[in-house]
Scaffold this motif. Sequence first.
Motif, PDB file in Angstrom:
ATOM      1  N   ARG A  51       0.800  -1.215   0.000  1.00 27.64           N
ATOM      2  CA  ARG A  51       0.000   0.000   0.000  1.00 27.64           C
ATOM      3  C   ARG A  51       0.840   1.276   0.000  1.00 27.64           C
ATOM      4  O   ARG A  51       0.370   2.322  -0.447  1.00 27.64           O
ATOM      5  N   LYS A  52       2.079   1.224   0.477  1.00 34.86           N
ATOM      6  CA  LYS A  52       2.937   2.411   0.526  1.00 34.86           C
ATOM      7  C   LYS A  52       3.814   2.547  -0.718  1.00 34.86           C
ATOM      8  O   LYS A  52       4.612   3.485  -0.814  1.00 34.86           O
ATOM      9  N   LYS A  53       3.659   1.645  -1.665  1.00 28.83           N
ATOM     10  CA  LYS A  53       4.445   1.710  -2.897  1.00 28.83           C
ATOM     11  C   LYS A  53       3.814   2.691  -3.881  1.00 28.83           C
ATOM     12  O   LYS A  53       2.595   2.781  -3.999  1.00 28.83           O
ATOM     13  N   LYS A  54       4.656   3.390  -4.617  1.00 26.72           N
ATOM     14  CA  LYS A  54       4.162   4.235  -5.698  1.00 26.72           C
ATOM     15  C   LYS A  54       3.610   3.350  -6.819  1.00 26.72           C
ATOM     16  O   LYS A  54       4.167   2.280  -7.111  1.00 26.72           O
ATOM     17  N   VAL A  55       2.557   3.816  -7.452  1.00 27.99           N
ATOM     18  CA  VAL A  55       1.941   3.050  -8.538  1.00 27.99           C
ATOM     19  C   VAL A  55       2.945   2.790  -9.658  1.00 27.99           C
ATOM     20  O   VAL A  55       2.927   1.729 -10.294  1.00 27.99           O
ATOM     21  N   ALA A  56       3.844   3.722  -9.895  1.00 28.37           N
ATOM     22  CA  ALA A  56       4.855   3.560 -10.949  1.00 28.37           C
ATOM     23  C   ALA A  56       5.715   2.324 -10.742  1.00 28.37           C
ATOM     24  O   ALA A  56       6.273   1.779 -11.701  1.00 28.37           O
ATOM     25  N   HIS A  57       5.818   1.861  -9.500  1.00 28.04           N
ATOM     26  CA  HIS A  57       6.680   0.722  -9.186  1.00 28.04           C
ATOM     27  C   HIS A  57       5.910  -0.599  -9.082  1.00 28.04           C
ATOM     28  O   HIS A  57       6.494  -1.625  -8.742  1.00 28.04           O
ATOM     29  N   LEU A  58       4.614  -0.576  -9.386  1.00 29.36           N
ATOM     30  CA  LEU A  58       3.800  -1.785  -9.298  1.00 29.36           C
ATOM     31  C   LEU A  58       3.842  -2.567 -10.604  1.00 29.36           C
ATOM     32  O   LEU A  58       4.069  -2.010 -11.683  1.00 29.36           O
ATOM     33  N   SER A  59       3.578  -3.856 -10.512  1.00 22.94           N
ATOM     34  CA  SER A  59       3.425  -4.676 -11.713  1.00 22.94           C
ATOM     35  C   SER A  59       2.131  -4.291 -12.430  1.00 22.94           C
ATOM     36  O   SER A  59       1.251  -3.641 -11.862  1.00 22.94           O
ATOM     37  N   GLY A  60       2.021  -4.725 -13.682  1.00 23.05           N
ATOM     38  CA  GLY A  60       0.809  -4.437 -14.446  1.00 23.05           C
ATOM     39  C   GLY A  60      -0.438  -4.993 -13.785  1.00 23.05           C
ATOM     40  O   GLY A  60      -1.486  -4.343 -13.758  1.00 23.05           O
ATOM     41  N   GLY A  61      -0.320  -6.211 -13.231  1.00 20.33           N
ATOM     42  CA  GLY A  61      -1.468  -6.818 -12.563  1.00 20.33           C
ATOM     43  C   GLY A  61      -1.887  -6.050 -11.329  1.00 20.33           C
ATOM     44  O   GLY A  61      -3.085  -5.863 -11.076  1.00 20.33           O
ATOM     45  N   MET A  62      -0.909  -5.581 -10.548  1.00 21.14           N
ATOM     46  CA  MET A  62      -1.226  -4.793  -9.354  1.00 21.14           C
ATOM     47  C   MET A  62      -1.917  -3.489  -9.738  1.00 21.14           C
ATOM     48  O   MET A  62      -2.872  -3.058  -9.083  1.00 21.14           O
ATOM     49  N   LYS A  63      -1.442  -2.835 -10.784  1.00 17.83           N
ATOM     50  CA  LYS A  63      -2.065  -1.591 -11.231  1.00 17.83           C
ATOM     51  C   LYS A  63      -3.532  -1.838 -11.606  1.00 17.83           C
ATOM     52  O   LYS A  63      -4.414  -1.033 -11.269  1.00 17.83           O
ATOM     53  N   ARG A  64      -3.774  -2.943 -12.293  1.00 17.45           N
ATOM     54  CA  ARG A  64      -5.157  -3.270 -12.682  1.00 17.45           C
ATOM     55  C   ARG A  64      -6.035  -3.473 -11.450  1.00 17.45           C
ATOM     56  O   ARG A  64      -7.195  -3.043 -11.424  1.00 17.45           O
ATOM     57  N   MET A  65      -5.491  -4.117 -10.441  1.00 21.67           N
ATOM     58  CA  MET A  65      -6.282  -4.371  -9.241  1.00 21.67           C
ATOM     59  C   MET A  65      -6.566  -3.084  -8.468  1.00 21.67           C
ATOM     60  O   MET A  65      -7.680  -2.879  -7.972  1.00 21.67           O
ATOM     61  N   VAL A  66      -5.582  -2.200  -8.375  1.00 19.96           N
ATOM     62  CA  VAL A  66      -5.818  -0.915  -7.712  1.00 19.96           C
ATOM     63  C   VAL A  66      -6.830  -0.090  -8.499  1.00 19.96           C
ATOM     64  O   VAL A  66      -7.690   0.586  -7.926  1.00 19.96           O
ATOM     65  N   ASN A  67      -6.742  -0.164  -9.819  1.00 19.37           N
ATOM     66  CA  ASN A  67      -7.717   0.512 -10.684  1.00 19.37           C
ATOM     67  C   ASN A  67      -9.137   0.056 -10.367  1.00 19.37           C
ATOM     68  O   ASN A  67     -10.079   0.858 -10.328  1.00 19.37           O
ATOM     69  N   LEU A  68      -9.284  -1.234 -10.131  1.00 23.20           N
ATOM     70  CA  LEU A  68     -10.588  -1.797  -9.799  1.00 23.20           C
ATOM     71  C   LEU A  68     -11.039  -1.347  -8.409  1.00 23.20           C
ATOM     72  O   LEU A  68     -12.212  -0.988  -8.214  1.00 23.20           O
TER      73      LEU A  68
END
Length: 246
Positions: A130-147
């Motif tokens: 949760r404290k990671k910048k979105v820029a440093h997330l995997s593609g799958g993690m970004k999709r999940m946060v988007n949801l």
Amino acid sequence: MPEITIQQLNKTYRGAERPSVAGISLTVEAGEFFGLLGPNGAGKTTTMSILCGLLPFDSGVVKINGLDVKTSLNRIKPHIGVVPQEVALYPELTIDENLRLYGGMYHIASSERASRTDYYLEQFSLTAHRKKKVAHLSGGMKRMVNLIAALLHEPSLLILDEPTVGVDVHSRQTIVRILQTLHSQGMTLVYTSHDMKEAEQLCTRTALMNRGVLICDGKPSELIAQEGVRSLEELFIKKTDNDGAI
């Protein structure tokens, strides 16, 4: 009353030789998991963008829960969650910061926003990130946060444009599980995908678009039986093509 009503919807982009959406009509009942399927250029994303109030249209009627999107969009917005095809997050902000921002846009009280954020991060196994910048997330993690961002205000209707495109197997399984849970809890979901196996697994009803028109609509199992094919993927290949796609 249907959750979504579309009547004779038409949309032609400036300079286009033919319409992207050509007189389609359909309804989606409350509690359905509805799949809008078709090849690239079929008009799916255009239709979804119109549903969300993001794109004007030329003619027709579009209503959500009986409210016209042209005249009542401000009343509709609190009841819908939108998961766009492109990840709509701020890359230099952390997961927490992004969700705090989205929760604020919907005027969710801070204590409630924090509680919902904790709940969804746990459901998606993202608490440790949760404290990671979105820029440093995997593609799958970004999709999940988007949801998660689309779910924070607890919409009754969730509109998803290819929510699992480009994600790893584990992230896809998590997203599919969450969507199935939301559907079992009574949420209405409208979804596009190029993954016909996934659509057959998830959708209670599907409509197939090609060249801006609807060519079939029904329960996946019934459509498969009617056309004498073995799967939704075979039906897709049989009924659509990309020749001259918009």
